[in-house]
Write an enzyme that holds these catalytic residues in place. Sequence first.
Site, PDB file in Angstrom:
ATOM      1  N   GLU A 115      34.125  22.552  26.102  1.00 30.77           N
ATOM      2  CA  GLU A 115      34.392  21.972  24.778  1.00 30.77           C
ATOM      3  C   GLU A 115      34.290  23.076  23.730  1.00 30.77           C
ATOM      4  O   GLU A 115      33.195  23.508  23.380  1.00 30.77           O
ATOM      5  CB  GLU A 115      33.403  20.835  24.505  1.00 30.77           C
ATOM      6  CG  GLU A 115      33.621  19.660  25.454  1.00 30.77           C
ATOM      7  CD  GLU A 115      32.518  18.611  25.357  1.00 30.77           C
ATOM      8  OE1 GLU A 115      32.369  18.024  24.276  1.00 30.77           O
ATOM      9  OE2 GLU A 115      31.821  18.397  26.365  1.00 30.77           O
ATOM     10  N   GLU A 135      27.195  27.112  25.654  1.00 27.37           N
ATOM     11  CA  GLU A 135      27.372  25.686  25.314  1.00 27.37           C
ATOM     12  C   GLU A 135      28.821  25.236  25.500  1.00 27.37           C
ATOM     13  O   GLU A 135      29.083  24.064  25.748  1.00 27.37           O
ATOM     14  CB  GLU A 135      26.958  25.421  23.861  1.00 27.37           C
ATOM     15  CG  GLU A 135      25.466  25.544  23.603  1.00 27.37           C
ATOM     16  CD  GLU A 135      24.681  24.344  24.092  1.00 27.37           C
ATOM     17  OE1 GLU A 135      25.292  23.307  24.369  1.00 27.37           O
ATOM     18  OE2 GLU A 135      23.450  24.459  24.207  1.00 27.37           O
TER      19      GLU A 135
END
Length: 349
Positions: free
Chosen positions: A320, A329
């Site tokens: 993402e 992340e």
Amino acid sequence: MTMSEVRMLALSPMLMLLLSLLMASFFDTTAGQIGVCFGQMGNNLPKPPEVVAMFKKYSIPRMRMYDVNPEALNALRGSNIEFILDIPNHKVEGIANSQTVANAWVQDNVKMYKDVRFKYISVGNEVKPEYAAGKAMVLIQAMQNIDKALSEADLSNIKVSTTTYLGAFTDTYPPSRGRFKDEYRNFLQQVIGFLVNKRSPLLVNIYTYFGYIQDKKNIPLEFALLKPNKGFNDPKNQLHYQNLFDANLDSVYAALEKSGGGSLEVVVSESGWPTQGEDPEASLPNAEAYVNNLRLSVQNGSPKRRGKPIETYIFAMFDENDKPGAETERHFGLFNYTTRELKYGVRFN
Ligand SMILES: *[C@@H]1O[C@H](CO)[C@@H](O)[C@H](O)[C@H]1NC(C)=O
């Protein structure tokens, strides 16, 4: 009666037990299968109907999403995919303050989709003490309002919970010492009472990756990846820990026992390993090892609950690119969003 007939009779309760265990595992074959979180913080992700089709193609039995998405909900209609739907943190206060808002949320987003297999509604994700400051009741009130709305809509088979994370706990080594940090227990104590009452599980995000990264000096990589290693004994209860995931989960169970939540089940609502980023351990081979070892390990439960499969969700379906924070992340995805292929080998059943 002959002696052998007597022996047969004595055996039959054993056989019955064996049979019923076999039957139980037969009917509960999905319990140890992993689900996948479909996060949407990317600007290049496939559309939800295509993603639902991928879940079906790969026989992924469960999905978690972080907010309402009508396109996804429509695509899930009539499928066997079990579904966790989150209410994002920014909507929690409005729902806590108004039963009407809670009723409308359930009506529009759950009741409308009767042929979607909702399993849990997670009210909030990793709610922090800062959020609860001065309004410690907000989370529990929102959960109660959603629960009431569900039951009035004849949907009380859907359980209400919230998702917390390992950061809410301390003294996690050895696991028997685990307890809530005071500032989390302040607002989670009532939540635990609610969950016990309703027989709902607590959802907890557990990443051995972050535990490892923060303490490489003391944690062997093999222990975090669930690879063969010598593990350690918890001196208090003599349980043996072979991997960090089991140790983390059992520290959560220890904390719950100390807070009146000893009867609760924990659902691991997120776990995963990044494939790239600033740490050399964020790599394809490590992610592949982690996810596959985890998939097998959760079928047997953790040392404190041996034999009871752990309902577990891998984070996440895709990388993402809009996620803030460290580079890692943005690289937790199982699938390549361009090719729609798995980034590494995983089996889901
Ligand atoms: C996805 O696949 C494309 C095409 O093969 C490749 O260029 C890209 O690097 C891959 N991305 C990831 C994150 O693996």
